[in-house]
Design a protein around this motif. Sequence first.
Motif, short mmCIF file in Angstrom:
data_model
loop_
_atom_site.label_atom_id
_atom_site.label_comp_id
_atom_site.label_asym_id
_atom_site.label_seq_id
_atom_site.Cartn_x
_atom_site.Cartn_y
_atom_site.Cartn_z
N ASP A 9 9.20 47.34 124.71
CA ASP A 9 9.83 48.26 125.07
C ASP A 9 10.97 47.88 124.97
O ASP A 9 11.52 46.89 125.54
CB ASP A 9 9.24 48.96 126.35
CG ASP A 9 10.66 50.73 127.14
OD1 ASP A 9 11.55 50.45 125.57
OD2 ASP A 9 11.47 50.11 127.42
N GLY A 10 11.65 48.19 123.55
CA GLY A 10 12.94 47.59 123.10
C GLY A 10 13.53 48.01 124.20
O GLY A 10 15.08 48.22 123.55
N PHE A 11 13.86 49.45 124.83
CA PHE A 11 14.55 49.18 125.59
C PHE A 11 15.13 49.06 126.57
O PHE A 11 16.02 49.32 127.55
CB PHE A 11 14.24 51.15 126.12
CG PHE A 11 14.29 52.22 125.03
CD1 PHE A 11 15.64 52.75 124.85
CD2 PHE A 11 13.44 52.74 123.89
CE1 PHE A 11 15.79 53.75 123.75
CE2 PHE A 11 13.16 52.84 122.64
CZ PHE A 11 14.74 53.86 122.65
N THR A 12 14.09 47.75 127.24
CA THR A 12 14.01 47.11 128.38
C THR A 12 14.97 45.23 128.24
O THR A 12 14.15 45.28 126.95
CB THR A 12 12.85 46.97 128.48
OG1 THR A 12 12.21 47.76 129.45
CG2 THR A 12 12.57 46.27 130.02
N LEU A 13 15.93 45.07 128.87
CA LEU A 13 15.89 43.62 128.20
C LEU A 13 16.09 43.05 129.69
O LEU A 13 16.31 43.35 131.19
CB LEU A 13 17.92 44.03 128.54
CG LEU A 13 18.21 44.79 126.66
CD1 LEU A 13 19.50 45.12 127.28
CD2 LEU A 13 18.34 44.68 125.99
N HIS A 14 15.75 41.93 129.34
CA HIS A 14 15.60 41.15 130.39
C HIS A 14 17.04 39.94 130.84
O HIS A 14 17.17 39.06 130.28
CB HIS A 14 14.26 40.25 131.10
CG HIS A 14 12.55 41.17 131.18
ND1 HIS A 14 12.31 41.72 131.72
CD2 HIS A 14 12.28 41.74 129.94
CE1 HIS A 14 11.78 42.90 131.57
NE2 HIS A 14 11.25 42.09 130.70
N VAL A 15 17.98 40.31 132.04
CA VAL A 15 19.09 39.06 131.58
C VAL A 15 18.40 37.49 133.23
O VAL A 15 17.96 38.34 134.04
CB VAL A 15 19.89 39.71 132.44
CG1 VAL A 15 21.56 38.45 132.53
CG2 VAL A 15 20.12 40.82 131.38
N GLU A 16 18.57 36.57 132.38
CA GLU A 16 18.18 35.68 133.73
C GLU A 16 19.71 35.62 134.32
O GLU A 16 20.92 34.94 134.15
CB GLU A 16 18.38 34.40 133.29
CG GLU A 16 17.11 34.06 132.10
CD GLU A 16 16.40 32.89 131.57
OE1 GLU A 16 17.38 31.60 131.79
OE2 GLU A 16 15.44 33.19 130.78
N VAL A 17 20.21 35.70 135.58
CA VAL A 17 21.33 35.39 136.80
C VAL A 17 20.66 34.44 137.76
O VAL A 17 19.66 34.53 138.67
CB VAL A 17 21.15 36.70 137.40
CG1 VAL A 17 22.19 37.21 137.90
CG2 VAL A 17 21.51 38.20 136.40
N PRO A 18 21.24 33.55 137.83
CA PRO A 18 21.04 32.48 138.84
C PRO A 18 21.22 33.13 140.37
O PRO A 18 22.05 34.41 140.94
CB PRO A 18 23.01 31.96 139.22
CG PRO A 18 23.55 31.43 137.44
CD PRO A 18 22.63 33.36 137.16
N ALA A 19 20.88 32.27 140.86
CA ALA A 19 20.73 33.44 142.35
C ALA A 19 21.30 33.15 143.28
O ALA A 19 21.29 34.07 143.75
CB ALA A 19 19.15 31.69 143.35
N ASP A 20 23.01 33.05 143.19
CA ASP A 20 23.73 33.10 144.43
C ASP A 20 24.53 34.32 143.63
O ASP A 20 25.67 34.42 144.34
CB ASP A 20 24.35 31.87 143.68
CG ASP A 20 24.77 30.85 143.39
OD1 ASP A 20 24.51 31.66 141.77
OD2 ASP A 20 25.90 30.22 143.68
#
Length: 630
Positions: free
Chosen positions: A99-110
């Motif tokens: 789904d090209g409308f969905t973005l996944h961002v890697e966020v540090p745990a803190d």
Amino acid sequence: MKLSSILRVVGLVFLVIFISLLSWSAAPSTVTIFVDASSAPRKIFHAKLKIPASGGNLTLYYPKWIPGEHAPDGPVVDLAGLKFSASGKTLKWRRDLLDGFTLHVEVPADETEVNAELDFLSPATFEGGFSAGSSATDKMALISWNQVLLYPKGWKTDDLTYVATLKLPGNWKFGTPLPIASTTGDQLNGETQITFQPASLTTLVDSPVITGEFLKVVKLADDPLTEMDIAADSAAALAPPPEVWDHYKNLVEQANKLFGAHHYRDYHFLLSLSDHVAHFGLEHHESDDSRIGERGLVDDSERKASASLLPHEYVHSWNGKYRRPADLATPDYQQPMQDDLLWVYEGLTQYLGEVLTARSSLLTPLQVRDNVALTAATLDHTPGRTWRNLQDTADAAAQLYFTPHAWQSWRRGVDFYEEDLLNWLWADVIIRQQSKGKKTLDDFCKLFHGAPSTGPMVKTYMFDDVVNALNQVVPYDWRGFWTERLTNHGPDAPLGGIEGSGWKLVYNETPSEMECGGECASHAGVRYSIGMDLREDGTVSDTIEGMPAALAGIGPGMKLIAVNGRQYTPEVLRNAIKAGKSSADPLQLLVVNTDYYKTYKLDYHGGERYAHLVRDESKPDLLSEIFKAK
């Protein structure tokens, strides 16, 4: 009470409190968004967002299914400049492969907050549909919030709170239904910055902003406040005859009499007057986004051509925004919407919009009858009805909204608007006949859409709810009526409402006023005579299966070069069709088709044909009664 029972009750109380606290702690924090529209004349908008996060993978959505657009057409292709960061560090992200409308961002745990930056590239040419269309010029812009934001997965749009701030170009004014918290100005460059009151994401996306150097506010009513916020590419475009404002005041009065209540805090007609933005109308709960040509208010012909646009979009505040098909009331903008009840959502709105156009005097009764005649004539010349029924035009709306005009008469488009204007007229006539004039479709509107007055809210319905409400007004086989209307295959237009209201559809050689005369009229006459739609330069945009042009072999994409040996102009074609009535010679059309020239001979001698409604004196004139102001 026994001790064990007391402990059980106490335990249940603590469990309820714990669940409530858990639910409260899981509630999303506020998202802030800053949109810099100071470069609107360049057709680029910059946005910065602060989005709550809890570490790990943050999934964000770009709005896909926009309410009122009935299709997954969110303008994601015009999203650029994406950057994500937290605590000053750039974060990695990737688009979802399914789904090209969905973005996944890697966020540090803190990390507890993600900063997002993005640009929206407003189309630079007259292109695109709805909020994906061109929306900015050198002098004005229309800002749709769905263009410039992201939102986190896992929440209903009703449950997400946004605080929005908007920066405008120097000395530009604005209008919007979105409540304002504060407004500040820069004395050096004249730029304005508006901070809006916190609002749900649903309300934000439902509340566009119109802005421009030339912006006029016209108050139409005080209680509740109803006004027109009109932006134009010139000051002259904002000065129509004074009676135009009176007609729009009538519109507000007549709409509230029709429904007997309203469902908005205040209402803003957001009207764009420009030849350089996409032209359409899009409904919102407390406003509309309607766009017509720069001279759309000051030129008599252009004003008549778009007269029913604002009535249509205004009706949507009741029918479409307040009362809404259950399958269109989705919890967010990613879940697909089901369009099968658009025959009510858009079809009833089309009919009521035409009725209010007459009742408010935006058009005369004769002009509205001409519009109804043109609607009926178009459907009378839509052979695609023989294979695609009305229900399928709604079911396939997400695809049909974006089809080309070529082959439209055979493919069919989203003509549930037009066909259901005739069907709801038919229903109105049945109610009047069955009740011997004591009830009308107005009574259905009051029952289904009316009291009590409220602020913006959604009350959903299904097919059975429509049938049951109609039966409360007048008992009748409404289920059978609508089942037949939705599943029949014509081939002729559904004329029961016109004929039952005391009128008949006829064709003659005189253009009606709403066919606008001159070149436009000659092309209309060509459609109903030899079955061909032409652009101004002679390009064939459509041919109607079973009519002379198609039978001779002419099709969309070809171009008319000459008529009976003379270079094509609309007048030359019109005169040749006229002359053919008294001649046995065929009509000869020289056509170019992908570099090849060919003369087609059409054995047609019926003259020009233009659609009209004429009185059937054997029946009561219900149509005039329907159009009469209340």
